[in-house]
Design a protein around this motif. Structure first.
Motif, PDB file in Angstrom:
ATOM      1  N   ASN A   1       0.843  -1.472  -0.008  1.00 16.23           N
ATOM      2  CA  ASN A   1       0.101   0.024  -0.168  1.00 16.23           C
ATOM      3  C   ASN A   1       0.812   1.274   0.170  1.00 16.23           C
ATOM      4  O   ASN A   1       1.033   1.184   1.020  1.00 16.23           O
ATOM      5  CB  ASN A   1      -0.745   0.010   1.351  1.00 16.23           C
ATOM      6  CG  ASN A   1      -2.292   1.465   1.321  1.00 16.23           C
ATOM      7  OD1 ASN A   1      -1.780   2.613   0.342  1.00 16.23           O
ATOM      8  ND2 ASN A   1      -3.069   1.304   1.904  1.00 16.23           N
TER       9      ASN A   1
ATOM     10  N   THR B   1       0.202   4.026   0.254  1.00 10.31           N
ATOM     11  CA  THR B   1      -0.369   5.105   1.474  1.00 10.31           C
ATOM     12  C   THR B   1       0.117   4.883   2.431  1.00 10.31           C
ATOM     13  O   THR B   1      -0.763   5.344   3.712  1.00 10.31           O
ATOM     14  CB  THR B   1      -1.585   5.397   1.365  1.00 10.31           C
ATOM     15  OG1 THR B   1      -2.428   4.750   0.857  1.00 10.31           O
ATOM     16  CG2 THR B   1      -1.523   6.287  -0.333  1.00 10.31           C
ATOM     17  N   SER B   2       0.368   3.448   2.933  1.00  8.45           N
ATOM     18  CA  SER B   2       0.603   3.050   4.542  1.00  8.45           C
ATOM     19  C   SER B   2       1.401   4.440   4.865  1.00  8.45           C
ATOM     20  O   SER B   2       2.383   4.456   4.334  1.00  8.45           O
ATOM     21  CB  SER B   2       0.970   1.302   4.169  1.00  8.45           C
ATOM     22  OG  SER B   2       1.374   1.253   5.546  1.00  8.45           O
ATOM     23  N   GLU B   3       0.608   4.495   6.002  1.00  8.06           N
ATOM     24  CA  GLU B   3       2.132   5.173   7.184  1.00  8.06           C
ATOM     25  C   GLU B   3       3.569   4.034   6.958  1.00  8.06           C
ATOM     26  O   GLU B   3       5.041   5.264   7.536  1.00  8.06           O
ATOM     27  CB  GLU B   3       1.967   5.705   8.629  1.00  8.06           C
ATOM     28  CG  GLU B   3       1.314   4.246   8.794  1.00  8.06           C
ATOM     29  CD  GLU B   3       3.180   3.551   9.856  1.00  8.06           C
ATOM     30  OE1 GLU B   3       3.099   4.129  10.102  1.00  8.06           O
ATOM     31  OE2 GLU B   3       2.744   2.193  10.436  1.00  8.06           O
ATOM     32  N   SER B   4       3.826   3.252   7.028  1.00 11.33           N
ATOM     33  CA  SER B   4       5.244   2.320   6.786  1.00 11.33           C
ATOM     34  C   SER B   4       6.056   2.768   5.856  1.00 11.33           C
ATOM     35  O   SER B   4       6.890   2.644   5.231  1.00 11.33           O
ATOM     36  CB  SER B   4       5.126   1.039   7.238  1.00 11.33           C
ATOM     37  OG  SER B   4       4.267   0.663   6.014  1.00 11.33           O
TER      38      SER B   4
ATOM     39  N   VAL C   1       0.143   7.720  13.854  1.00 13.00           N
ATOM     40  CA  VAL C   1       0.006   7.256  12.957  1.00 13.00           C
ATOM     41  C   VAL C   1      -0.994   7.758  11.675  1.00 13.00           C
ATOM     42  O   VAL C   1      -0.860   7.761  10.661  1.00 13.00           O
ATOM     43  CB  VAL C   1      -1.022   5.794  13.122  1.00 13.00           C
ATOM     44  CG1 VAL C   1      -1.034   4.464  11.745  1.00 13.00           C
ATOM     45  CG2 VAL C   1       0.075   4.739  13.953  1.00 13.00           C
ATOM     46  N   GLU C   2      -1.614   8.534  12.560  1.00 15.90           N
ATOM     47  CA  GLU C   2      -3.197   8.975  11.324  1.00 15.90           C
ATOM     48  C   GLU C   2      -1.907  10.324  10.916  1.00 15.90           C
ATOM     49  O   GLU C   2      -2.295  10.551   9.592  1.00 15.90           O
ATOM     50  CB  GLU C   2      -4.058   9.635  11.869  1.00 15.90           C
ATOM     51  CG  GLU C   2      -5.589  10.651  11.030  1.00 15.90           C
ATOM     52  CD  GLU C   2      -6.096  10.830  12.475  1.00 15.90           C
ATOM     53  OE1 GLU C   2      -6.524  12.229  11.982  1.00 15.90           O
ATOM     54  OE2 GLU C   2      -6.729  10.523  12.481  1.00 15.90           O
TER      55      GLU C   2
ATOM     56  N   ARG D   1       1.351  10.406  10.119  1.00 13.15           N
ATOM     57  CA  ARG D   1       2.155   9.146   9.189  1.00 13.15           C
ATOM     58  C   ARG D   1       1.220   8.724   7.604  1.00 13.15           C
ATOM     59  O   ARG D   1       1.374   9.018   6.584  1.00 13.15           O
ATOM     60  CB  ARG D   1       2.666   8.412   9.565  1.00 13.15           C
ATOM     61  CG  ARG D   1       4.164   9.246  10.869  1.00 13.15           C
ATOM     62  CD  ARG D   1       5.006   8.275  11.298  1.00 13.15           C
ATOM     63  NE  ARG D   1       4.697   6.697  11.691  1.00 13.15           N
ATOM     64  CZ  ARG D   1       3.953   6.396  13.307  1.00 13.15           C
ATOM     65  NH1 ARG D   1       3.932   6.959  13.775  1.00 13.15           N
ATOM     66  NH2 ARG D   1       3.307   5.003  13.433  1.00 13.15           N
ATOM     67  N   THR D   2       0.369   8.655   8.380  1.00 11.58           N
ATOM     68  CA  THR D   2      -1.340   7.882   6.938  1.00 11.58           C
ATOM     69  C   THR D   2      -1.703   8.980   6.018  1.00 11.58           C
ATOM     70  O   THR D   2      -0.524   9.302   4.525  1.00 11.58           O
ATOM     71  CB  THR D   2      -2.259   7.489   7.363  1.00 11.58           C
ATOM     72  OG1 THR D   2      -1.578   6.388   7.987  1.00 11.58           O
ATOM     73  CG2 THR D   2      -3.007   6.684   6.202  1.00 11.58           C
ATOM     74  N   THR D   3      -1.876  10.199   6.609  1.00 13.03           N
ATOM     75  CA  THR D   3      -2.045  11.656   5.479  1.00 13.03           C
ATOM     76  C   THR D   3      -0.790  12.160   5.227  1.00 13.03           C
ATOM     77  O   THR D   3      -0.813  12.112   4.031  1.00 13.03           O
ATOM     78  CB  THR D   3      -2.257  12.765   6.564  1.00 13.03           C
ATOM     79  OG1 THR D   3      -3.739  11.880   7.565  1.00 13.03           O
ATOM     80  CG2 THR D   3      -2.817  13.855   5.978  1.00 13.03           C
TER      81      THR D   3
ATOM     82  N   LYS E   1       0.060   9.643   2.218  1.00 11.54           N
ATOM     83  CA  LYS E   1      -0.907   9.762   0.445  1.00 11.54           C
ATOM     84  C   LYS E   1      -0.510  11.552  -0.048  1.00 11.54           C
ATOM     85  O   LYS E   1      -0.887  10.697  -0.876  1.00 11.54           O
ATOM     86  CB  LYS E   1      -2.392  10.026   1.447  1.00 11.54           C
ATOM     87  CG  LYS E   1      -3.523  10.175   0.291  1.00 11.54           C
ATOM     88  CD  LYS E   1      -3.893   8.561  -0.447  1.00 11.54           C
ATOM     89  CE  LYS E   1      -5.054   8.885  -1.130  1.00 11.54           C
ATOM     90  NZ  LYS E   1      -5.613   7.981  -1.659  1.00 11.54           N
TER      91      LYS E   1
ATOM     92  N   HIS F   1      -6.259   3.233  -2.329  1.00 13.52           N
ATOM     93  CA  HIS F   1      -5.040   3.467  -1.986  1.00 13.52           C
ATOM     94  C   HIS F   1      -4.630   4.180  -3.076  1.00 13.52           C
ATOM     95  O   HIS F   1      -3.506   4.736  -2.748  1.00 13.52           O
ATOM     96  CB  HIS F   1      -4.443   2.612  -0.930  1.00 13.52           C
ATOM     97  CG  HIS F   1      -3.845   1.938  -1.436  1.00 13.52           C
ATOM     98  ND1 HIS F   1      -4.493   0.263  -0.918  1.00 13.52           N
ATOM     99  CD2 HIS F   1      -3.072   0.845  -2.424  1.00 13.52           C
ATOM    100  CE1 HIS F   1      -4.109  -0.596  -1.471  1.00 13.52           C
ATOM    101  NE2 HIS F   1      -3.100  -0.415  -2.440  1.00 13.52           N
TER     102      HIS F   1
END
Length: 161
Positions: A65, A67-70, A82-83, A85-87, A90, A125
């Motif tokens: 993915n 757009t994953s924060e990882s 986490v939110e 980092r995910t934003t 993306k 995603h």
């Protein structure tokens, strides 16, 4: 596809050529995260490419993915939620795809790619928002269409009737 080390675009292209991958079908090679190689291809070529990669025993990561924060490698984002980092992931993904499309010599192809990703469900995603289509059109405005001049005047055509 995975890559254990930093790899050049030319090395990836060479490896794909050796596997029998049609180079004209690979629109772009990019590196969305550490150890990951992304290929932007036409959807109609996906099964052929998967078959070639499988024959060559090249592993693909269908669960990746972008757009994953990882996917964020920048250590300054470690302390963020986490939110957040995910934003940010993306945003990085959308900016990367926009940059790929803006670099294309054929701007209509770049626009078509962005439009494809824009038509996906927002929950996908790979979805890209309307703002990126607008950014693309801002950088590559469509040429103004001018009506063609009439070769025969309307008066001449009435005379022949």
């Amino acid at each position: 596809m995975a890559s254990p080390r930093r790899t050049l675009h030319s090395e990836i292209r060479r490896a794909l050529r050796l596997l029998g991958v049609a180079q004209e079908r690979v629109i772009d090679v990019h590196f969305p995260a550490h150890g990951v190689i992304g290929l932007l291809i036409n959807k109609s070529y996906e099964q052929d490419l998967r078959s070639l990669l499988k024959t060559a025993k090249v592993k693909t990561n269908d669960e990746f993915n972008p757009t994953s924060e990882s996917t964020i490698g920048d250590t300054k984002w470690r302390e963020n939620s986490v939110e957040e980092r995910t934003t940010y992931a993306k945003l990085l993904y959308q900016e990367r795809i926009l940059a790929i499309c803006l670099r294309m010599h054929k701007s209509h192809l770049g626009f078509a790619i962005l439009r494809y990703f824009n038509k996906l469900e927002e929950s996908d995603h790979h979805y890209i928002g309307d703002a990126y289509l607008a950014k693309f059109e801002e950088k590559h405005p469509k040429p103004a269409r001018h009506p063609r001049p009439m070769l025969v005047s309307t008066e001449d055509s009435e005379m022949h009737e």
